[in-house]
Each structure stands twice: as structure tokens, then as C-alpha cells.
Design an enzyme around this catalytic site. Structure first.
Site, PDB file in Angstrom:
ATOM      1  CD  GLU A 196      -1.035 -47.363  57.027  1.00  0.00           C
ATOM      2  OE1 GLU A 196      -1.209 -48.601  57.074  1.00  0.00           O
ATOM      3  OE2 GLU A 196      -1.740 -46.603  56.364  1.00  0.00           O
TER       4      GLU A 196
ATOM      5  CG  ASP B 164      -1.047 -54.518  60.982  1.00  0.00           C
ATOM      6  OD1 ASP B 164       0.096 -54.058  61.204  1.00  0.00           O
ATOM      7  OD2 ASP B 164      -1.357 -55.073  59.899  1.00  0.00           O
TER       8      ASP B 164
ATOM      9  CB  ALA C  68       0.378 -49.490  44.137  1.00  0.00           C
TER      10      ALA C  68
ATOM     11  CG  LEU D 256      -3.295 -49.763  46.344  1.00  0.00           C
ATOM     12  CD1 LEU D 256      -3.903 -49.402  44.993  1.00  0.00           C
ATOM     13  CD2 LEU D 256      -3.911 -48.913  47.441  1.00  0.00           C
TER      14      LEU D 256
ATOM     15  CB  SER E 248      -1.133 -56.970  44.718  1.00  0.00           C
ATOM     16  OG  SER E 248       0.206 -56.782  45.101  1.00  0.00           O
ATOM     17  CB  SER E 249       0.965 -59.930  48.802  1.00  0.00           C
ATOM     18  OG  SER E 249       0.963 -58.841  49.655  1.00  0.00           O
TER      19      SER E 249
ATOM     20  CD  GLU F 214       2.351 -61.128  52.728  1.00  0.00           C
ATOM     21  OE1 GLU F 214       1.187 -61.359  52.368  1.00  0.00           O
ATOM     22  OE2 GLU F 214       2.979 -60.101  52.420  1.00  0.00           O
TER      23      GLU F 214
ATOM     24  CG  ASP G 230      -2.413 -55.540  54.184  1.00  0.00           C
ATOM     25  OD1 ASP G 230      -2.902 -54.560  54.791  1.00  0.00           O
ATOM     26  OD2 ASP G 230      -1.227 -55.581  53.812  1.00  0.00           O
TER      27      ASP G 230
END
Ligand code: GLA
Length: 383
Positions: A32, A35, A121, A123, A125-126, A158, A170
């Protein structure tokens, strides 16, 4: 979701038969905040997806609608806004902009989005909407790009259009995810190693249902702190380009001269990289006790050194301890709320889900959402 019903709803709105694309969200098992430091991550795509339906229109316009959010947006593909508009459609627009900049010839299109990845959350979504939109726009333009290139372009959308300085994790896993596997990704070379997740394990994802406001500001602040660390170590060894290049020995030998906060951030990143590579080996070898230890260390490091956890995440991690079938757990994603990820033996997964929800509810008064997931494939064309 039933693709055929989504297709019918599209036809009602736009009177044309669409092509449909699906891209998943993800959980990160370990690695975590590594990246954007050119380090290692180990995410898996999960069964929540965003669906994008698309059909050509005769003019050179891009119309974008969602089944989940209001707004009926229409843009001229020759004059797309140069930066974010502040609406949810920015994810689609950003991808269109970056694809045009890349030299892709996009056709006029009607686009309808349906999202099932929980929003806010942690997870991704973007990433899911970006990747599904990219495949849809490219599909309509009959242009093929390698998936790794698509992940890079979505990240650029992004970073440059939406304005979030995220890393590649992601978008990469939303593109390249593989059923029953996590991906050990070297974020410098972008070389993936597919690591099988034993069939006896489920990924139990626990949503704390909180998202603290500091998330974006703190994310960018952490990035700046890492960059400060790199500048310091690069003076000692000019071959150092990112915290990825700092060895644990170098950190021990020279790190203490850094300001306390920068030292803590560097310690997290350098050791998290090591933990991630080791976790991939442990998962491959079925060394579940070791994975559990590494996930716990990762959480503690994110809490104490990187300082991106929050009381709710810490409580959710504690709530898992001692439950039957629990092999390891930690916060997942950027932090300051969102979810924890837990590796749980399959036969215990539903009891685990019920019990952790009860413990968390008792401790916080908040009813969490708990999802029993497995690793799934990345982006797909459905029809
Ligand atoms: C967010 C970003 C990722 C990564 C994680 C932290 O999810 O989108 O690129 O930096 O935070 O690991």
C-alpha cells in the site's frame, strides 16, 4: 447485472443497440502506497463492476448519462473541456481527452454508465469507470491498444484531467485482473506476476462505511513527503530515482538524519515493498501464517508510520482477530476510511462475515457492509 436488460434500457434512451463493456473494482492484498514509489503491489480484481454501454451517433458529439447519478451531459469531441468539470462524467471525459491526445480517432457516441462498485469505499470505482469507458470508446473507434497501454492512459486521465495524483495499481488490475489470482505488480517495469489464490480462501472485504475528508489532501501530502525522501537519498547515491531504490540497509544507516515524519514515510515504503514480494512467495507456497503476519505488519506500518489509517479501520482489523478461519487482514486502498481485506477459509467465510459485522457494529454503532469476494477477471467486452 443482466447485460440484456441494461442493453434494453440503453435502447429506450438512445434508440440504438449498444455494445457493453464491464470493468471491475479491486482490493489490494498488500503493497500500500508503494505504487507511486515505483514499488510492488499485490491487488486482485473483485466481482463488483462498472458497466458502460455505447453506440455510435451521426454527429461528432459525446453524450454521457448514468443510471446512478443525475445529469445529461453532451460535449463536442472537437472541443472537449481542457480540465475537470467537477461532475461524475469527468472520468469518461478524461479518458476521451487522453485517448484523443494519444492520437486515437474517436467517433461520436452515446454512453450510458451503470456502476456496482461501492463508491468512496476504496475499491476503485474510479478506475472501473475509466477502464470500461476506454474500452468502449476504443471499441467504437475500432482501435485496439494493449491493455497495459490502456491502464497507463486511464491513469493519465485521472492524474491530468480529474486531478488526482494516483499511482498505476487500480487501473492496471482493472485491466489485467485474472480470476483466482492476485497480481504481484512491479510498478516500475509494469511486469505482472500472476499469483494463484488458494481455492480454500475467500477475500472478505469489510466496509467501515466511513470516509474521512482528509483523504485527497493527505494522499498528495504523502506523495510529497516521499519525494522529499527521494531527494535526500539521491544526494547520497545519484542512482536513486524513487524510494523503490532505497535498501533497508541504507535506510538504517542514513535514514535517521531525516526529519522524523519523512523518515517514518520512507520506513513504511521500503519495508512494505519487501513485505509485498515476500507475501507473493508465501501465497504461492501456501504459507498462510506468514501471510497473516505480513498483512498485520503492513496494517501497523500504515497506522503508525504512514499514518493513513483511522480508528474505524483499526477497529475493523481488530474485530477479525481470533475469528474462526481468519488468516490475515489489513486496511486496503488509500486509507482514512473505506475497507479492510481479510483472507478467510472458505468454509468459515459466511460466519466470519456475520461475526465481524456484529463486533464492528457493537464497537462503533455503525452497520458495516461485508462482501465475500473472490478474485475475478479484468475488463471484458460483453456483447
Ligand atoms: C489509491 C490509489 C492507488 C494507490 C493506493 C494506495 O487507491 O488510487 O494508486 O496509491 O491508493 O496504495
Amino acid at each position: 447485472m443482466q447485460a440484456s436488460q441494461f442493453s434494453q434500457r440503453f435502447e429506450k434512451l438512445f434508440t440504438a443497440r449498444p455494445s457493453i463493456y464491464r470493468a471491475p473494482g479491486r482490493v489490494n492484498l498488500i503493497g500500500e502506497h508503494t505504487d507511486y514509489n515505483d514499488g510492488f503491489v499485490m491487488p486482485a480484481a473483485v466481482g463488483f463492476s462498472t458497466y458502460v454501454a455505447i453506440a455510435a451517433r451521426p454527429d461528432h458529439k459525446l453524450a454521457i448519462r448514468s443510471e446512478d447519478f443525475p445529469g445529461d451531459f453532451e460535449f463536442d469531441l472537437d472541443q472537449l473541456p481542457p480540465r475537470r468539470t467537477g461532475n461524475w462524467c469527468d472520468y469518461v471525459l478524461g479518458v476521451a481527452t487522453v485517448l484523443l491526445q494519444h492520437g486515437c480517432e474517436l467517433a461520436g457516441a452515446n454512453v450510458l454508465v451503470h456502476g456496482e462498485v461501492p463508491i468512496g469505499a476504496g475499491l476503485s470505482s474510479s478506475a472501473a469507470i475509466e477502464v470500461a469507458s476506454a474500452l468502449a470508446l476504443l471499441g467504437l473507434a475500432k482501435t485496439q491498444l494493449p491493455l497495459v497501454e490502456i491502464a497507463r492512459l486511464c491513469r493519465r486521465a485521472e492524474n491530468e484531467f480529474v486531478g488526482a495524483r494516483v499511482g498505476i495499481m487500480d487501473q492496471f488490475v482493472s485491466c489485467m485482473g485474472r480470476a483466482s489470482h492476485a497480481i504481484l505488480l512491479d510498478c516500475r517495469s509494469l511486469e505482472p506476476k500472476f499469483v494463484p489464490i488458494p481455492a480454500s480462501l475467500q477475500l472478505v472485504v469489510c466496509n467501515t462505511m466511513v470516509k474521512h475528508d482528509l483523504a485527497t489532501g493527505a494522499y498528495n501530502a504523502r506523495r510529497a513527503e516521499c519525494e522529499e525522501g527521494v531527494r535526500y537519498f539521491a544526494k547520497l547515491d545519484p542512482s536513486i530515482r524513487a524510494l523503490r531504490d532505497v535498501s533497508p540497509e541504507m535506510l538504517d544507516q542514513h535514514g535517521r538524519s531525516l526529519p522524523e515524519t519523512i523518515w517514518k514515510r520512507c520506513c513504511h515504503v521500503v519495508r512494505e515493498n519487501q513485505r509485498t514480494v515476500e507475501a507473493a512467495r508465501a501465497l504461492t507456497g501456501g504459507a498462510l501464517t506468514r501471510i497473516g503476519e505480513l498483512m498485520r505488519e503492513s496494517h501497523e506500518s500504515l497506522r503508525d508510520l504512514y499514518e493513513v489509517s483511522c480508528p474505524e479501520l483499526d477497529l475493523m482489523v481488530e474485530a477479525a482477530q481470533g475469528l474462526p478461519g481468519f488468516c490475515g487482514g489489513r486496511m486496503t486502498g488509500g486509507g482514512f476510511g473505506g475497507c479492510t481485506v481479510n483472507l478467510v477459509r472458505e468454509e468459515n467465510a459466511s460466519d466470519f462475515a456475520a461475526q465481524i459485522a456484529e463486533r464492528y457494529q457493537q464497537a462503533t454503532g455503525i452497520t458495516p457492509q461485508v462482501y465475500i469476494c473472490s478474485a475475478e477477471d479484468g475488463v471484458q467486452a460483453l456483447s
